[in-house]
Enzyme design. Sequence first.
Site, mmCIF file in Angstrom:
data_model
loop_
_atom_site.group_PDB
_atom_site.id
_atom_site.type_symbol
_atom_site.label_atom_id
_atom_site.label_comp_id
_atom_site.label_asym_id
_atom_site.label_seq_id
_atom_site.Cartn_x
_atom_site.Cartn_y
_atom_site.Cartn_z
ATOM 1 C CG HIS A 63 6.848 28.144 -16.189
ATOM 2 N ND1 HIS A 63 7.742 27.098 -16.252
ATOM 3 C CD2 HIS A 63 5.808 27.693 -15.454
ATOM 4 C CE1 HIS A 63 7.264 26.069 -15.574
ATOM 5 N NE2 HIS A 63 6.077 26.405 -15.084
ATOM 6 C CG HIS A 65 0.739 26.507 -14.963
ATOM 7 N ND1 HIS A 65 1.118 25.287 -15.505
ATOM 8 C CD2 HIS A 65 1.743 26.877 -14.134
ATOM 9 C CE1 HIS A 65 2.293 24.924 -14.995
ATOM 10 N NE2 HIS A 65 2.691 25.877 -14.165
ATOM 11 N N GLY A 70 -2.532 23.240 -10.862
ATOM 12 C CA GLY A 70 -3.063 22.668 -9.626
ATOM 13 C C GLY A 70 -3.849 21.395 -9.842
ATOM 14 N N GLY A 71 -4.733 21.109 -8.872
ATOM 15 C CA GLY A 71 -5.508 19.877 -8.888
ATOM 16 C C GLY A 71 -4.945 18.793 -8.006
ATOM 17 C CD GLU A 72 -0.747 20.318 -7.320
ATOM 18 O OE1 GLU A 72 0.366 20.806 -7.529
ATOM 19 O OE2 GLU A 72 -1.804 20.987 -7.376
ATOM 20 C CB THR A 101 0.098 18.757 -11.220
ATOM 21 O OG1 THR A 101 0.994 19.628 -10.534
ATOM 22 C CG2 THR A 101 0.161 17.381 -10.597
ATOM 23 C CE1 TYR A 132 4.197 19.754 -13.574
ATOM 24 C CE2 TYR A 132 4.346 18.195 -11.761
ATOM 25 C CZ TYR A 132 4.299 19.492 -12.214
ATOM 26 O OH TYR A 132 4.357 20.528 -11.324
ATOM 27 C CE LYS A 157 6.420 21.673 -16.669
ATOM 28 N NZ LYS A 157 5.050 22.086 -16.339
ATOM 29 N NE ARG A 164 3.948 17.595 -7.929
ATOM 30 C CZ ARG A 164 3.966 18.928 -7.865
ATOM 31 N NH1 ARG A 164 2.823 19.602 -7.836
ATOM 32 N NH2 ARG A 164 5.107 19.569 -7.833
ATOM 33 C CG HIS A 196 8.384 20.786 -12.341
ATOM 34 N ND1 HIS A 196 7.492 21.658 -11.765
ATOM 35 C CD2 HIS A 196 8.626 19.839 -11.402
ATOM 36 C CE1 HIS A 196 7.212 21.265 -10.537
ATOM 37 N NE2 HIS A 196 7.893 20.146 -10.294
ATOM 38 C CG HIS A 225 9.547 25.448 -10.604
ATOM 39 N ND1 HIS A 225 8.951 26.593 -11.077
ATOM 40 C CD2 HIS A 225 8.791 24.411 -11.069
ATOM 41 C CE1 HIS A 225 7.878 26.264 -11.793
ATOM 42 N NE2 HIS A 225 7.764 24.959 -11.810
ATOM 43 N NE ARG A 228 11.368 22.577 -5.138
ATOM 44 C CZ ARG A 228 10.077 22.418 -5.462
ATOM 45 N NH1 ARG A 228 9.689 22.580 -6.717
ATOM 46 N NH2 ARG A 228 9.197 22.080 -4.544
ATOM 47 C CG ASP A 286 4.778 28.021 -11.411
ATOM 48 O OD1 ASP A 286 4.401 27.377 -12.407
ATOM 49 O OD2 ASP A 286 4.683 27.589 -10.248
#
Length: 391
Positions: A63, A65, A70-72, A101, A132, A157, A164, A196, A225, A228, A286
């Site tokens: 897992h 990237h 990111g980019g949120e 994301t 996502y 995925k 989101r 996710h 995840h 969490r 991650d």
Amino acid sequence: MNAVLVKNAHVYAPEDLGRNDILLVNDKIAALAPDITLPACLEPALLLDAEGRAAVPGFIDAHVHITGGGGEAGFHTQVPPLPLSVPLSGGVTTLGGLLGTDGVTRHVDNVLAKACSLEEEGLSTFIMTGGYPLPSPTITGSVTRDFACVSKVRGGKIAIADHRVAPVSAAQLAALATDVRVGGMLRGIVGMLIIHIGAAPEGLARIFEVIDQCPYLARHLIATHINRSPQAFEQAMLLARRGGFMDVSSGLNSATLGPDTLKPSTAIAVALRSGVPPEQILMSSDGNGSAARYDDQGHVEGLVASDLRTLCAEFRDCVLAEGLSMTQALAPVTSNVARAFSLFPAKGALTAGSDADVLVLDADLRPWSLFAKGRHMLHEGRVLCKGTFEE
């Protein structure tokens, strides 16, 4: 012909094999035995004395990237693509790349290209199609066709229980899991679906609805995840008992995601001691993903990139802090992952015929020397090979 002889290592394959030598010829393990004499036809060869050190399979991180997550919080919060030196310094020889994301400015095509780039630079790679949202972004226009026609695709995925993405029904999740399953069947592998798990209270509820109706799909599902929160962790242990996989994220902890996050090594130890089937426990980093914390209005209040090197750090803590055996600590980052993604025993094992992915750990269980497909990539903790544009 390229030959390497690793002498006097304590070998964990990941089962404890005791003191052995390991002979690598080109990109394969040619022999593993207590006292190997190098054949004259293989001289000269690199001789590496691993006295007092452990030799283990190169770690598999399923897992990552690799194009950046990111980019949120705007384009400036996109995490950069993964450089080669990072996985090498963390003892990782095989990567699974996937989207985060942002499935708009980054696409599965980009993930495939980056995976091919890392492969050309010396690692082994595979990818997940999808992202996502639903419908899943794909390379060929179909999840099943991606599996059948793109050799690097071994997984899909999707995100659930996350603000989101729109809510996903059990029927939608079952349909996607079936596409993954059938696509894998066409390739002769077990297709895997990485799910996710976001912070919404429902957690893994949709997954249980799916396997209540279609229990045969459990083998294809990886909930990630899951450390969490305590709730997600408890649900994930139940999933593992029902045949699915719980994937602990080494890059998520109280510092990156908040106080409810379980320390990854502790999560693995608790799962094992709670009787979860050991082979259903995975750990991934991650890596290069965005660990974002949100306020009650949905605004990002904390943002950090997950570090792929946490995979090795948490493996180390499994042994040194949690008291797990080397075999118990290694399985979630070697053999368990390889079996889940139909890579075993080429990956995730040290045996004759396996790929020559060998990690030698120092006395403190930190990466000391690393071979990826027989190529010497790290020695005495120093990266020997860098990516094309790394300084």
